[in-house]
Design a protein around this motif. Structure first.
Motif, PDB file in Angstrom:
ATOM      1  N   HIS A   7       0.842  -1.203   0.000  1.00  0.00           N
ATOM      2  CA  HIS A   7       0.000   0.000   0.000  1.00  0.00           C
ATOM      3  C   HIS A   7       0.875   1.250   0.000  1.00  0.00           C
ATOM      4  N   TRP A   8       1.904   1.266   0.815  1.00  0.00           N
ATOM      5  CA  TRP A   8       2.826   2.392   0.872  1.00  0.00           C
ATOM      6  C   TRP A   8       3.538   2.584  -0.475  1.00  0.00           C
ATOM      7  N   MET A   9       3.989   1.489  -1.075  1.00  0.00           N
ATOM      8  CA  MET A   9       4.661   1.589  -2.385  1.00  0.00           C
ATOM      9  C   MET A   9       3.734   2.228  -3.414  1.00  0.00           C
ATOM     10  N   THR A  10       2.477   1.838  -3.381  1.00  0.00           N
ATOM     11  CA  THR A  10       1.522   2.335  -4.372  1.00  0.00           C
ATOM     12  C   THR A  10       1.154   3.790  -4.118  1.00  0.00           C
ATOM     13  N   THR A  11       0.836   4.122  -2.868  1.00  0.00           N
ATOM     14  CA  THR A  11       0.334   5.464  -2.577  1.00  0.00           C
ATOM     15  C   THR A  11       1.424   6.497  -2.372  1.00  0.00           C
ATOM     16  N   GLU A  12       2.537   6.131  -1.778  1.00  0.00           N
ATOM     17  CA  GLU A  12       3.585   7.104  -1.456  1.00  0.00           C
ATOM     18  C   GLU A  12       4.742   7.109  -2.457  1.00  0.00           C
ATOM     19  N   VAL A  13       5.142   5.943  -2.926  1.00  0.00           N
ATOM     20  CA  VAL A  13       6.253   5.865  -3.880  1.00  0.00           C
ATOM     21  C   VAL A  13       5.739   6.036  -5.303  1.00  0.00           C
ATOM     22  N   GLY A  14       4.510   5.582  -5.552  1.00  0.00           N
ATOM     23  CA  GLY A  14       3.924   5.713  -6.881  1.00  0.00           C
ATOM     24  C   GLY A  14       4.226   4.545  -7.795  1.00  0.00           C
ATOM     25  N   VAL A  15       4.500   3.376  -7.201  1.00  0.00           N
ATOM     26  CA  VAL A  15       4.770   2.160  -7.964  1.00  0.00           C
ATOM     27  C   VAL A  15       3.819   1.078  -7.445  1.00  0.00           C
ATOM     28  N   ALA A  16       2.955   0.592  -8.333  1.00  0.00           N
ATOM     29  CA  ALA A  16       1.959  -0.408  -7.934  1.00  0.00           C
ATOM     30  C   ALA A  16       2.598  -1.792  -7.858  1.00  0.00           C
ATOM     31  N   VAL A  17       2.433  -2.421  -6.723  1.00  0.00           N
ATOM     32  CA  VAL A  17       2.936  -3.783  -6.483  1.00  0.00           C
ATOM     33  C   VAL A  17       1.826  -4.575  -5.784  1.00  0.00           C
ATOM     34  N   VAL A  18       2.039  -5.879  -5.680  1.00  0.00           N
ATOM     35  CA  VAL A  18       1.061  -6.747  -5.019  1.00  0.00           C
ATOM     36  C   VAL A  18       1.729  -7.376  -3.801  1.00  0.00           C
ATOM     37  N   PRO A  19       1.050  -7.402  -2.652  1.00  0.00           N
ATOM     38  CA  PRO A  19       1.636  -8.026  -1.463  1.00  0.00           C
ATOM     39  C   PRO A  19       1.949  -9.503  -1.702  1.00  0.00           C
ATOM     40  N   GLY A  20       3.062  -9.940  -1.188  1.00  0.00           N
ATOM     41  CA  GLY A  20       3.460 -11.334  -1.340  1.00  0.00           C
ATOM     42  C   GLY A  20       2.483 -12.304  -0.707  1.00  0.00           C
ATOM     43  N   TYR A  51      -0.244 -16.833  -1.239  1.00  0.00           N
ATOM     44  CA  TYR A  51      -0.075 -18.010  -0.389  1.00  0.00           C
ATOM     45  C   TYR A  51      -1.250 -18.145   0.568  1.00  0.00           C
ATOM     46  N   SER A  52      -1.578 -19.373   0.908  1.00  0.00           N
ATOM     47  CA  SER A  52      -2.624 -19.609   1.902  1.00  0.00           C
ATOM     48  C   SER A  52      -2.024 -19.990   3.252  1.00  0.00           C
ATOM     49  N   LEU A  53      -0.734 -20.341   3.266  1.00  0.00           N
ATOM     50  CA  LEU A  53      -0.088 -20.731   4.520  1.00  0.00           C
ATOM     51  C   LEU A  53       0.397 -19.495   5.281  1.00  0.00           C
ATOM     52  N   PRO A  54       0.140 -19.439   6.571  1.00  0.00           N
ATOM     53  CA  PRO A  54       0.576 -18.296   7.372  1.00  0.00           C
ATOM     54  C   PRO A  54       2.094 -18.102   7.292  1.00  0.00           C
ATOM     55  N   GLY A  55       2.502 -16.861   7.129  1.00  0.00           N
ATOM     56  CA  GLY A  55       3.926 -16.525   7.103  1.00  0.00           C
ATOM     57  C   GLY A  55       4.546 -16.526   5.717  1.00  0.00           C
ATOM     58  N   TYR A  56       3.941 -17.226   4.775  1.00  0.00           N
ATOM     59  CA  TYR A  56       4.485 -17.266   3.420  1.00  0.00           C
ATOM     60  C   TYR A  56       4.180 -15.947   2.707  1.00  0.00           C
ATOM     61  N   GLY A  57       5.165 -15.424   2.015  1.00  0.00           N
ATOM     62  CA  GLY A  57       4.989 -14.181   1.275  1.00  0.00           C
ATOM     63  C   GLY A  57       5.203 -12.928   2.100  1.00  0.00           C
ATOM     64  N   GLU A  58       5.455 -13.111   3.392  1.00  0.00           N
ATOM     65  CA  GLU A  58       5.723 -11.939   4.234  1.00  0.00           C
ATOM     66  C   GLU A  58       7.047 -11.307   3.817  1.00  0.00           C
ATOM     67  N   ARG A  59       7.087 -10.024   3.881  1.00  0.00           N
ATOM     68  CA  ARG A  59       8.277  -9.230   3.536  1.00  0.00           C
ATOM     69  C   ARG A  59       8.655  -9.394   2.063  1.00  0.00           C
ATOM     70  N   SER A  60       7.652  -9.710   1.218  1.00  0.00           N
ATOM     71  CA  SER A  60       7.909  -9.747  -0.218  1.00  0.00           C
ATOM     72  C   SER A  60       6.729  -9.131  -0.964  1.00  0.00           C
ATOM     73  N   ILE A  61       7.031  -8.602  -2.140  1.00  0.00           N
ATOM     74  CA  ILE A  61       6.018  -8.016  -3.002  1.00  0.00           C
ATOM     75  C   ILE A  61       6.284  -8.457  -4.430  1.00  0.00           C
ATOM     76  N   ARG A  62       5.242  -8.397  -5.252  1.00  0.00           N
ATOM     77  CA  ARG A  62       5.387  -8.815  -6.642  1.00  0.00           C
ATOM     78  C   ARG A  62       5.463  -7.597  -7.547  1.00  0.00           C
ATOM     79  N   PHE A  63       6.476  -7.582  -8.403  1.00  0.00           N
ATOM     80  CA  PHE A  63       6.632  -6.566  -9.434  1.00  0.00           C
ATOM     81  C   PHE A  63       6.337  -7.209 -10.778  1.00  0.00           C
ATOM     82  N   ALA A  64       5.406  -6.659 -11.545  1.00  0.00           N
ATOM     83  CA  ALA A  64       5.140  -7.118 -12.906  1.00  0.00           C
ATOM     84  C   ALA A  64       5.929  -6.228 -13.858  1.00  0.00           C
ATOM     85  N   PHE A  65       6.542  -6.839 -14.870  1.00  0.00           N
ATOM     86  CA  PHE A  65       7.330  -6.047 -15.815  1.00  0.00           C
ATOM     87  C   PHE A  65       6.788  -6.101 -17.240  1.00  0.00           C
ATOM     88  N   ALA A  66       5.544  -6.541 -17.390  1.00  0.00           N
ATOM     89  CA  ALA A  66       4.906  -6.525 -18.710  1.00  0.00           C
ATOM     90  C   ALA A  66       4.371  -5.117 -18.964  1.00  0.00           C
TER      91      ALA A  66
END
Length: 128
Positions: A78-91, A95-110
């Motif tokens: 949310h901060w990356m999108t609203t404050e930095v101006g780069v849309a990303v998706v939370p990691g 994942y459906s398992l707790p803890g997976y994807g924490e501290r990561s975000i997805r960058f699309a380059f298409a």
């Protein structure tokens, strides 16, 4: 589902008729975009694995030297999108398992190279 919708079947049939040069050029273009985003992420300090067939990469941000690096992935995205101006998706969205994807975000380059370069300018300001 049993089969793809008719319009998608027609699109797939048309894609099979395209010349090999179309796919060779598309592959080269995507490699340029992939290499561009990977360079940007490395310059800013993200840790990301080089994708071998996807149009996106997952990047860890907890090693960044900014206070937001301790936030969970939803808040950071949310901060990356609203404050930095780069849309990303939370990691954690992937994942459906707790803890997976924490501290990561997805960058699309298409995206257009111009768009990736603008994202680079915006993310470099994160280090200031």
């Amino acid at each position: 589902t049993i089969c793809a919708p008719t319009p998608l079947q027609h699109a797939a049939a048309a894609a099979l008729d395209l010349p090999a040069t179309y796919y060779e050029e598309m592959t080269r273009d995507y490699h340029v975009r992939r290499d561009t985003i990977m360079g940007i992420l490395e310059d800013v300090g993200f840790s990301a694995i080089l994708p071998e067939g996807a149009y996106y990469t997952m990047a860890e941000y907890n090693q960044l030297d900014i206070p937001q690096a301790q936030w969970d992935s939803k808040r950071f995205a949310h901060w990356m999108t609203t404050e930095v101006g780069v849309a990303v998706v939370p990691g954690t969205s992937f994942y459906s398992l707790p803890g997976y994807g924490e501290r990561s975000i997805r960058f699309a380059f298409a995206k257009k190279l111009e768009t990736l370069n603008k994202a680079s300018e915006r993310m470099k300001r994160m280090k200031q």
